[in-house]
Scaffold this motif. Structure first.
Motif, PDB file in Angstrom:
ATOM      1  N   ALA A 117      26.483 -56.398   7.756  1.00  0.00           N
ATOM      2  CA  ALA A 117      25.649 -55.781   6.728  1.00  0.00           C
ATOM      3  C   ALA A 117      24.234 -55.510   7.241  1.00  0.00           C
ATOM      4  CB  ALA A 117      25.595 -56.675   5.493  1.00  0.00           C
ATOM      5  N   VAL A 118      23.710 -56.436   8.038  1.00  0.00           N
ATOM      6  CA  VAL A 118      22.375 -56.231   8.613  1.00  0.00           C
ATOM      7  C   VAL A 118      22.385 -55.006   9.526  1.00  0.00           C
ATOM      8  CG1 VAL A 118      20.691 -57.176  10.250  1.00  0.00           C
ATOM      9  CG2 VAL A 118      21.576 -58.603   8.402  1.00  0.00           C
ATOM     10  N   MET A 119      23.423 -54.875  10.335  1.00  0.00           N
ATOM     11  CA  MET A 119      23.499 -53.718  11.237  1.00  0.00           C
ATOM     12  C   MET A 119      23.708 -52.418  10.465  1.00  0.00           C
ATOM     13  SD  MET A 119      22.679 -54.850  14.114  1.00  0.00           S
ATOM     14  CE  MET A 119      22.858 -53.286  14.950  1.00  0.00           C
ATOM     15  N   ALA A 120      24.527 -52.453   9.425  1.00  0.00           N
ATOM     16  CA  ALA A 120      24.708 -51.261   8.590  1.00  0.00           C
ATOM     17  C   ALA A 120      23.387 -50.893   7.914  1.00  0.00           C
ATOM     18  CB  ALA A 120      25.795 -51.504   7.550  1.00  0.00           C
ATOM     19  N   GLY A 121      22.668 -51.909   7.436  1.00  0.00           N
ATOM     20  CA  GLY A 121      21.358 -51.674   6.835  1.00  0.00           C
ATOM     21  C   GLY A 121      20.367 -51.107   7.829  1.00  0.00           C
ATOM     22  N   ALA A 122      20.437 -51.578   9.075  1.00  0.00           N
ATOM     23  CA  ALA A 122      19.554 -51.051  10.119  1.00  0.00           C
ATOM     24  C   ALA A 122      19.839 -49.576  10.369  1.00  0.00           C
ATOM     25  CB  ALA A 122      19.714 -51.862  11.401  1.00  0.00           C
ATOM     26  N   CYS A 123      21.118 -49.209  10.348  1.00  0.00           N
ATOM     27  CA  CYS A 123      21.482 -47.794  10.530  1.00  0.00           C
ATOM     28  C   CYS A 123      20.950 -46.945   9.389  1.00  0.00           C
ATOM     29  CB  CYS A 123      22.996 -47.642  10.622  1.00  0.00           C
ATOM     30  SG  CYS A 123      23.696 -48.191  12.171  1.00  0.00           S
ATOM     31  N   VAL A 124      21.131 -47.422   8.171  1.00  0.00           N
ATOM     32  CA  VAL A 124      20.646 -46.681   6.999  1.00  0.00           C
ATOM     33  C   VAL A 124      19.128 -46.554   7.043  1.00  0.00           C
ATOM     34  CG1 VAL A 124      20.436 -46.757   4.476  1.00  0.00           C
ATOM     35  CG2 VAL A 124      22.642 -47.249   5.562  1.00  0.00           C
ATOM     36  N   MET A 125      18.451 -47.651   7.360  1.00  0.00           N
ATOM     37  CA  MET A 125      16.987 -47.636   7.427  1.00  0.00           C
ATOM     38  C   MET A 125      16.505 -46.651   8.497  1.00  0.00           C
ATOM     39  SD  MET A 125      14.319 -49.132   6.092  1.00  0.00           S
ATOM     40  CE  MET A 125      12.856 -50.082   6.331  1.00  0.00           C
ATOM     41  N   ALA A 126      17.131 -46.685   9.671  1.00  0.00           N
ATOM     42  CA  ALA A 126      16.733 -45.784  10.757  1.00  0.00           C
ATOM     43  C   ALA A 126      16.973 -44.323  10.368  1.00  0.00           C
ATOM     44  CB  ALA A 126      17.480 -46.144  12.038  1.00  0.00           C
ATOM     45  N   LEU A 127      18.103 -44.053   9.731  1.00  0.00           N
ATOM     46  CA  LEU A 127      18.403 -42.687   9.294  1.00  0.00           C
ATOM     47  C   LEU A 127      17.389 -42.220   8.253  1.00  0.00           C
ATOM     48  CD1 LEU A 127      20.186 -40.155   9.139  1.00  0.00           C
ATOM     49  CD2 LEU A 127      21.589 -41.370   7.445  1.00  0.00           C
ATOM     50  N   LEU A 128      17.149 -43.033   7.239  1.00  0.00           N
ATOM     51  CA  LEU A 128      16.212 -42.645   6.182  1.00  0.00           C
ATOM     52  C   LEU A 128      14.803 -42.445   6.723  1.00  0.00           C
ATOM     53  CD1 LEU A 128      17.408 -44.910   3.226  1.00  0.00           C
ATOM     54  CD2 LEU A 128      17.813 -42.450   3.560  1.00  0.00           C
ATOM     55  N   LEU A 129      14.389 -43.289   7.646  1.00  0.00           N
ATOM     56  CA  LEU A 129      13.051 -43.154   8.214  1.00  0.00           C
ATOM     57  C   LEU A 129      12.932 -41.877   9.035  1.00  0.00           C
ATOM     58  CD1 LEU A 129      10.259 -44.282   8.438  1.00  0.00           C
ATOM     59  CD2 LEU A 129      11.030 -45.692  10.347  1.00  0.00           C
ATOM     60  N   TRP A 130      13.955 -41.567   9.805  1.00  0.00           N
ATOM     61  CA  TRP A 130      13.945 -40.314  10.571  1.00  0.00           C
ATOM     62  C   TRP A 130      13.870 -39.113   9.626  1.00  0.00           C
ATOM     63  CZ3 TRP A 130      18.960 -37.568  11.856  1.00  0.00           C
ATOM     64  CH2 TRP A 130      18.704 -36.351  12.466  1.00  0.00           C
ATOM     65  N   LEU A 131      14.711 -39.101   8.588  1.00  0.00           N
ATOM     66  CA  LEU A 131      14.716 -37.987   7.632  1.00  0.00           C
ATOM     67  C   LEU A 131      13.376 -37.894   6.895  1.00  0.00           C
ATOM     68  CD1 LEU A 131      18.333 -38.287   6.202  1.00  0.00           C
ATOM     69  CD2 LEU A 131      17.477 -36.661   7.926  1.00  0.00           C
ATOM     70  N   TYR A 132      12.786 -39.031   6.596  1.00  0.00           N
ATOM     71  CA  TYR A 132      11.479 -39.050   5.936  1.00  0.00           C
ATOM     72  C   TYR A 132      10.412 -38.438   6.846  1.00  0.00           C
ATOM     73  CZ  TYR A 132       7.328 -40.711   3.536  1.00  0.00           C
ATOM     74  OH  TYR A 132       6.110 -40.778   2.888  1.00  0.00           O
TER      75      TYR A 132
END
Length: 143
Positions: A117-132
């Motif tokens: 879950a931490v790694m999945a969250g890291a992926c989501v966070m990295a994706l959202l930050l890039w898109l932001y």
């Protein structure tokens, strides 16, 4: 020329900076085998970390350090921020896929569902930050 800074710009970058700083601390403390940090891991988890291929270790380094650099570049409104954050996302995704699906044993076997879950969250966070950052660049906030 900067356009008006939206109200959410600095709070998002603050959270992102703290997130990536924790990742950098985790990576660095693990690489330097700092006892106080590694004391939180089981022997099996330490063996798992030590047995990761060099390219996975390198991907981890790229993921956390480019993430931190990308946030700093965004704070200085540098137009390379979205590119650097995309590199962080790709590295995070590749490392996560390897850890969860390819490695034997998998991260889930070593750290349970919270590790995955931490790694999945890291992926989501990295994706959202890039898109932001990309959206802020398109709006002219990051020049």
């Amino acid at each position: 020329m900067y356009y008006d800074t939206p109200w959410h710009f600095w709070p998002v970058l603050t959270v992102a900076f703290i997130w990536h700083l924790v990742g950098v601390i985790d990576y660095t403390a693990t690489q330097y085998e700092l006892e106080f940090w590694l004391a939180m891991a089981t022997e099996r988890q330490l063996t798992f970390i030590d047995s990761m291929p060099d390219w996975v270790d390198g991907g981890w380094a790229i993921a956390v350090w480019s993430g931190l650099l990308g946030v700093i570049l965004a704070a200085f409104r540098t137009n390379f921020a979205p590119l650097v954050l995309s590199i962080s996302f790709i590295a995070t995704l590749v490392v996560t896929i390897w850890l969860v699906t390819v490695s034997d044993p998998s991260l889930t076997e070593i750290a349970g569902w919270p590790g995955a879950a931490v790694m999945a969250g890291a992926c989501v966070m990295a994706l959202l930050l890039w898109l932001y950052a990309r959206a802020m660049h398109q709006e002219g906030v990051i020049d």
